[in-house]
Design a protein around this motif. Structure first.
Motif, PDB file in Angstrom:
ATOM      1  N   PHE A   1       0.842  -1.188   0.000  1.00  0.00           N
ATOM      2  CA  PHE A   1       0.000   0.000   0.000  1.00  0.00           C
ATOM      3  C   PHE A   1       0.880   1.242   0.000  1.00  0.00           C
ATOM      4  N   GLU A   2       0.468   2.242  -0.758  1.00  0.00           N
ATOM      5  CA  GLU A   2       1.226   3.481  -0.825  1.00  0.00           C
ATOM      6  C   GLU A   2       0.395   4.645  -0.293  1.00  0.00           C
ATOM      7  N   PHE A   3       1.076   5.524   0.407  1.00  0.00           N
ATOM      8  CA  PHE A   3       0.460   6.795   0.785  1.00  0.00           C
ATOM      9  C   PHE A   3       1.567   7.840   0.851  1.00  0.00           C
ATOM     10  N   ASN A   4       1.189   9.086   0.884  1.00  0.00           N
ATOM     11  CA  ASN A   4       2.204  10.132   0.928  1.00  0.00           C
ATOM     12  C   ASN A   4       1.749  11.279   1.799  1.00  0.00           C
ATOM     13  N   MET A   5       2.720  12.056   2.233  1.00  0.00           N
ATOM     14  CA  MET A   5       2.435  13.297   2.942  1.00  0.00           C
ATOM     15  C   MET A   5       3.030  14.443   2.123  1.00  0.00           C
ATOM     16  N   THR A   6       2.262  15.512   1.986  1.00  0.00           N
ATOM     17  CA  THR A   6       2.653  16.629   1.142  1.00  0.00           C
ATOM     18  C   THR A   6       2.701  17.910   1.957  1.00  0.00           C
ATOM     19  N   LEU A   7       3.865  18.542   1.953  1.00  0.00           N
ATOM     20  CA  LEU A   7       4.062  19.816   2.635  1.00  0.00           C
ATOM     21  C   LEU A   7       3.716  20.951   1.684  1.00  0.00           C
ATOM     22  N   LYS A   8       2.810  21.840   2.104  1.00  0.00           N
ATOM     23  CA  LYS A   8       2.404  22.985   1.298  1.00  0.00           C
ATOM     24  C   LYS A   8       2.703  24.264   2.066  1.00  0.00           C
ATOM     25  N   VAL A   9       3.654  25.029   1.524  1.00  0.00           N
ATOM     26  CA  VAL A   9       4.007  26.334   2.072  1.00  0.00           C
ATOM     27  C   VAL A   9       3.736  27.367   0.990  1.00  0.00           C
ATOM     28  N   GLN A  10       3.115  28.459   1.347  1.00  0.00           N
ATOM     29  CA  GLN A  10       2.745  29.481   0.363  1.00  0.00           C
ATOM     30  C   GLN A  10       3.968  29.937  -0.427  1.00  0.00           C
ATOM     31  N   ASP A  11       3.802  30.031  -1.756  1.00  0.00           N
ATOM     32  CA  ASP A  11       4.825  30.525  -2.688  1.00  0.00           C
ATOM     33  C   ASP A  11       6.038  29.609  -2.794  1.00  0.00           C
ATOM     34  N   GLU A  12       5.902  28.344  -2.371  1.00  0.00           N
ATOM     35  CA  GLU A  12       6.980  27.376  -2.517  1.00  0.00           C
ATOM     36  C   GLU A  12       6.453  26.131  -3.215  1.00  0.00           C
ATOM     37  N   PRO A  13       7.317  25.413  -3.956  1.00  0.00           N
ATOM     38  CA  PRO A  13       6.865  24.148  -4.548  1.00  0.00           C
ATOM     39  C   PRO A  13       6.466  23.164  -3.456  1.00  0.00           C
ATOM     40  N   GLU A  14       5.478  22.348  -3.762  1.00  0.00           N
ATOM     41  CA  GLU A  14       5.066  21.328  -2.800  1.00  0.00           C
ATOM     42  C   GLU A  14       6.163  20.287  -2.622  1.00  0.00           C
ATOM     43  N   GLU A  15       6.303  19.788  -1.399  1.00  0.00           N
ATOM     44  CA  GLU A  15       7.250  18.710  -1.101  1.00  0.00           C
ATOM     45  C   GLU A  15       6.444  17.477  -0.723  1.00  0.00           C
ATOM     46  N   THR A  16       6.675  16.376  -1.400  1.00  0.00           N
ATOM     47  CA  THR A  16       5.918  15.154  -1.140  1.00  0.00           C
ATOM     48  C   THR A  16       6.856  14.025  -0.739  1.00  0.00           C
ATOM     49  N   LEU A  17       6.523  13.371   0.357  1.00  0.00           N
ATOM     50  CA  LEU A  17       7.291  12.226   0.837  1.00  0.00           C
ATOM     51  C   LEU A  17       6.427  10.979   0.688  1.00  0.00           C
ATOM     52  N   ASN A  18       6.929  10.004  -0.039  1.00  0.00           N
ATOM     53  CA  ASN A  18       6.168   8.791  -0.326  1.00  0.00           C
ATOM     54  C   ASN A  18       6.451   7.696   0.701  1.00  0.00           C
ATOM     55  N   PHE A  19       5.448   6.889   0.966  1.00  0.00           N
ATOM     56  CA  PHE A  19       5.581   5.758   1.876  1.00  0.00           C
ATOM     57  C   PHE A  19       5.015   4.508   1.200  1.00  0.00           C
ATOM     58  N   THR A  20       5.662   3.392   1.428  1.00  0.00           N
ATOM     59  CA  THR A  20       5.140   2.101   0.993  1.00  0.00           C
ATOM     60  C   THR A  20       5.039   1.201   2.219  1.00  0.00           C
TER      61      THR A  20
END
Length: 739
Positions: free
Chosen positions: A548-567
Motif C-alpha cells: 500500500f502506498e500513501f504520501n504526505m505533502t508539505l504545502k508552504v505558500q509561494d513554494e513548490p510542494e514537497e511530497t514524501l512517499n511511503f510504501t
C-alpha cells in the motif's frame, strides 16, 4: 489630420506608428508576476521591452533595434522599477538577429540570465495551439511605456493591463489599415483606452493556459494608432503572432535540450507547470540483469544499478560532452540543494544522509532530436551507506537525485535561488530530477523522524492514501498515526486541521484517507521540528494485496510542494484475532466489579483496554473494572516486534441503580435502605409492596443521596418486596421481613 510614420517591411504609411508602444489603462505589477519581462536600454536610454524565451535569448520587436549594433543594446532583467537597476540586472548582447520579413528580432546574450522568482523564460512553443488566439480571449500585455495617450509620460515601474482579442477585420476597420494574418489585435473594455502604447514595443502579450497551468507567450507588441489616441472602440494594439515565429526561433535557441522528467506529465517546460516532487519516472533501481526492482527490495542487495533515462527534446543533436551526476539522500519532507545531499549523518543516529554516487559523472553520448538513452551506474550500497544494517533496522528510506551538467556550466553547483529547496531546482531545470525511493514500512513500526527545519509562515501537511490496483487503501487494513516532536505539536492548529484525532502529546490518528494537519508559523528558529509515521496493520483483516502506498505533502505558500512517499507492506503470514470476554453475565449491576479478559497470543504483545468513550482503563490480558453504565469495552492486542494489531469488543449491560442493603432485616419500626444510583440517573423511587400486591407504597429518592429511612408504622407482619425504580423501570429488588 496629423501625419505619422509606420515603418513596416520597408513601406511608408500614414496615421500609424511602429514606434515604442506602451501600456495605458493598466496598473503597476511586480516583476515576479511577469518574470519573463525585460527592459531594453538602447544607446543608454530606456526604450522597448522584450521577453526571455531561453536564459540567453530575448524576443523583441525589430524596429526597436534596427540599425543598432550589439554593443549599444543592453537587457535589464529582474526589476520592477527603473531605479532598482544595478549592474547585476544588466546583460550584454553578443548578436542581434532580425527576422527577414516580420517586425521581430532576437537578442543573443553573452551570458545566461539566472532562473529566479524574478527572472525566468516563458513558454513560446505552446503558442502553436490556435485556441489561444480565439476572439474574446482574455490576454495581458505589460511594459514600462506611456501611462496615458497623447502624452510623453513613460512609466518608471512595470505596468500591465488585461485586454481581449478582437478580430483582425474589426481592427482593420477601426484603424483604416490592414491587420495581416501574422498579426493579432486586442482592445480593452470601458471608456479609458487599454492596451499597448509608446515605450512597450517588443514586449509580451501572454495568455493563461489551463492545459499547462502557466502563461504562454502569444504576441510581441508591434504597432498601433499614433500616440495611442482614441478609445477602446478605435485604437486597438497590434502584435506579431508568436505562432508564426516558432520554427524561425528554433534556429537560434540552444540547439539541444536534455530532459530528465520530474513526473509523467513533464514535457520539458521550465518551470514545469505539472510539477510533482519526488516522482521522476526516469530514475529507478535495477538488478544485475538490468531488471527494475521494487525499492523495498534494496535491502536484499549489496549492490544494484541506478538507472537514469535522458531524452533530447531539442532540435539538433547534443554535443556528447554532457554528464549525469547522481546523489542519494535520506528521504525527507523538506530538503535543500546541495546541503541535504552531502551531509555525513543525521542527528540521532550515525546513518549518513547524503553523498555523490558518481564523483566523475556519467558521460551522455550524442543524442539526436527525440532520441533517449538509459544510463546505468553500479551502486555499492553497503559501501556508500555507512551503517546500512542500522538504517534497515529503522526502516530508513532514501531518495535519488540526477542532474545534468552541461559542458559550458561552471562547476557542479550553482545557487540562483535565495532559498535553495531541492524541489525548486527540480521544477525550474529540465536537467534536474529527483525520485523518492519511498519510506518502507515493513516488519516493524516505522520509526524515523523527518526534520522540517524552521518555516516562518503557516503551512499544511496533507496525507493521501493511494489505491492499490484501484481497489483498496491502506486505511482499509491499518491504522496510520503521525508522530510529532513536542515543538511541532505545540504549533499544530487543531481547529483548522482536518480528519484527525489527537491521541496524546505527540501522536495524531488519521481518521480519513485525505486528512490534513495545519500548522502555525513555527515559533522558534532553534526548535526541534520532526514528523514521523507509525502504521499498525489490523492482523485479522486479510487484504487481497499486501503493498500500500500513501504520501504526505508539505504545502508552504509561494513554494513548490514537497511530497514524501511511503510504501507499507503487510506480511501475509501474520494472523491473530483478539477475543474479549467478561467473567460474569454480560448484564451486571452498576458499580459492581467485573473482570475483563482476552485471549493471549503466542508472541510478546501489549494488551490495552478502553471504555465506551475510548478512554484507556488498563493494560494486561485480564483487568478488573467497575462499570457505571452499560457500554462496550474494547481490547487492543499489539505485537511488540512488528506492530500488528487486533481489536475485539464485549458488551457489558449495567443497570442504572442497585440496592446495596436493607437494615435491619427483619425489622419492626424503621428500616434504612442503602442504594447507589448511576451519575446520569434522571429520577428514582423505592416501592414497597406485599406478596399479595394489596399494598404498594412509593418513596421518591434523592438522586444525590445514598440511603432512605422508611417508617414501618402501619405495616403488618409478613414478607414485603422492596423495588428500586429508575424512570419507572424496576432495576433491582430485595425482600424485607416485617415483624
Amino acid at each position: 489630420m496629423k501625419k505619422l510614420i509606420l515603418i513596416f517591411v520597408g513601406i511608408v504609411c500614414l496615421n500609424f506608428v511602429l514606434a515604442q508602444q506602451p501600456i495605458t489603462g493598466g496598473q503597476q505589477i511586480n516583476i515576479s508576476e511577469a518574470p519573463w519581462q525585460v527592459l531594453l536600454k538602447l544607446n543608454g536610454n530606456y526604450g522597448c521591452g522584450g521577453s526571455i524565451i531561453t536564459p540567453n535569448v530575448i524576443l523583441t520587436a525589430k524596429h526597436c533595434v534596427k540599425g543598432l549594433n550589439p554593443n549599444s543594446v543592453e537587457v535589464v532583467a529582474g526589476v520592477t522599477c527603473k531605479d532598482e537597476v544595478t549592474k547585476d540586472n544588466i546583460f550584454n548582447v553578443r548578436q542581434i538577429v532580425t527576422h527577414p520579413t516580420l517586425d521581430i528580432a532576437l537578442l543573443l546574450l553573452n551570458s545566461n540570465i539566472p532562473v529566479t522568482n524574478k527572472t525566468r523564460s516563458i513558454n513560446f512553443r505552446s503558442s502553436l495551439d490556435e485556441q489561444y488566439y480565439n476572439v474574446g480571449n482574455k490576454v495581458s500585455v505589460s511594459g514600462w511605456g506611456w501611462l496615458t495617450p497623447n502624452g510623453y509620460n513613460p512609466s518608471q515601474c512595470l505596468n500591465s493591463v488585461d485586454v481581449k482579442i478582437i478580430s483582425n477585420a474589426m481592427a482593420s476597420s477601426q484603424l483604416g489599415q490592414t491587420v495581416r494574418n501574422y498579426e493579432i489585435a486586442t482592445a480593452g473594455v470601458g471608456n479609458i483606452r487599454k492596451g499597448a502604447c509608446h515605450g512597450d514595443s517588443g514586449g509580451p502579450l501572454v495568455i493563461w493556459s489551463d492545459i499547462i497551468k502557466d502563461y504562454v507567450l502569444i504576441g510581441v507588441v508591434s504597432w498601433g494608432r499614433a500616440r495611442c489616441i482614441g478609445d477602446n472602440t478605435n485604437s486597438p494594439s497590434i502584435f506579431v503572432r508568436v505562432s508564426k515565429l516558432v520554427s524561425w526561433i528554433n534556429q537560434y535557441v540552444p540547439r539541444h535540450e536534455l530532459l530528465i522528467r520530474d513526473n509523467e506529465q513533464d514535457i520539458g517546460l521550465e518551470p514545469n507547470p505539472t510539477f510533482k516532487a519526488w516522482q521522476s519516472p526516469d530514475i529507478w533501481l535495477a538488478d544485475h540483469n538490468f531488471k527494475k526492482i521494487p525499492v523495498w527490495d534494496i535491502y536484499k542487495y549489496k549492490y544494484c544499478y541506478i538507472a537514469v533515462r535522458v531524452k533530447n527534446i531539442g532540435y539538433s543533436t547534443s554535443t556528447g560532452k554532457e554528464k549525469v551526476y547522481i546523489n542519494w539522500s535520506n528521504s525527507s519532507l523538506r530538503s535543500y540543494w546541495p546541503s541535504s545531499w552531502l551531509q555525513p549523518s543525521i542527528p540521532f543516529f550515525t546513518i549518513a544522509t547524503g553523498k555523490t554516487i558518481t564523483e566523475n559523472g556519467i558521460d551522455i553520448p550524442s543524442l539526436k532530436p527525440n532520441e533517449e538513452i538509459t544510463l546505468y551506474v553500479l551502486w555499492d550500497i553497503v559501501r556508500n551507506i555507512p551503517d546500512f544494517e542500522l538504517a534497515h533496522k529503522f526502516c530508513w528510506g532514501f531518495a535519488l537525485l540526477a542532474r545534468i551538467v552541461n559542458n559550458y556550466e561552471q562547476g557542479l553547483y550553482s545557487y540562483p535561488f535565495p532559498n535553495p529547496l531541492t524541489t525548486t531546482y527540480a521544477k525550474y531545470f529540465n536537467g534536474f530530477a529527483i525520485n523518492d525511493g519511498s519510506q518502507i514500512i515493513k516488519d516493524n513500526i516505522y520509526l524515523q523522524m523527518t526534520p522540517l527545519c524552521h518555516i516562518e509562515k503557516p503551512y499544511t501537511i496533507g496525507f493521501n492514501q493511494l489505491k492499490t490496483n484501484g481497489k483498496y487503501k491502506l486505511g482499509d487494513f491499518a491504522e496510520i498515526y503521525i508522530v510529532l516532536s513536542n515543538d511541532l505539536m505545540r504549533n499544530l492548529n487543531k481547529e483548522t486541521s482536518k480528519n484527525i484525532k489527537i491521541i496524546d502529546k505527540t501522536s495524531v490518528l488519521l481518521q480519513s484517507a485525505n486528512a490534513e494537519l495545519s500548522f502555525n508559523a513555527l515559533d522558534k528558529k532553534d526548535g526541534n521540528y520532526f514528523i514521523g509515521t507509525k502504521v499498525h496493520f489490523i492482523s485479522d483483516k486479510i487484504p487481497e494485496y499486501n503493498e500500500f502506498e500513501f504520501n504526505m505533502t508539505l504545502k508552504v505558500q509561494d513554494e513548490p510542494e514537497e511530497t514524501l512517499n511511503f510504501t507499507a507492506i503487510r506480511d501475509e503470514n501474520i494472523f491473530f484475532k483478539a477475543d474479549a470476554n467478561v467473567d460474569k453475565k454480560k448484564v451486571v449491576k452498576a458499580h459492581e466489579e467485573v473482570l475483563l479478559s482476552s485471549n493471549v497470543i503466542a508472541d510478546n504483545a501489549e494488551y490495552v483496554w478502553f471504555d465506551g468513550k475510548g478512554n484507556k482503563i488498563g493494560e494486561g490480558s485480564h483487568i478488573s473494572t467497575i462499570p457505571d453504565r452499560s457500554q462496550k469495552y474494547k481490547v487492543s492486542i499489539t505485537k511488540d516486534d512488528d506492530g500488528y494489531r487486533s481489536y475485539d469488543e464485549v458488551d457489558v449491560v449495567a443497570v442504572d441503580g442497585v440496592i446495596n442493603s436493607i437494615s435491619p432485616n427483619p425489622a419492626s419500626d424503621n428500616v434504612v435502605v442503602r442504594y447507589r444510583l448511576s451519575d446520569n440517573t434522571p429520577s428514582a423511587a423505592l416501592h414497597i409492596s406485599n406478596l399479595q400486591s394489596t399494598l404498594s407504597i412509593a418513596y421518591p429518592l434523592d438522586i444525590n443521596a445514598t440511603e432512605k429511612n422508611i417508617s414501618l408504622s402501619g405495616f403488618s407482619s409478613g414478607t414485603y418486596i422492596v423495588k428500586l425504580l429508575i424512570g419507572g423501570t424496576v432495576v433491582d429488588s430485595q425482600n424485607l421481613i416485617v415483624y
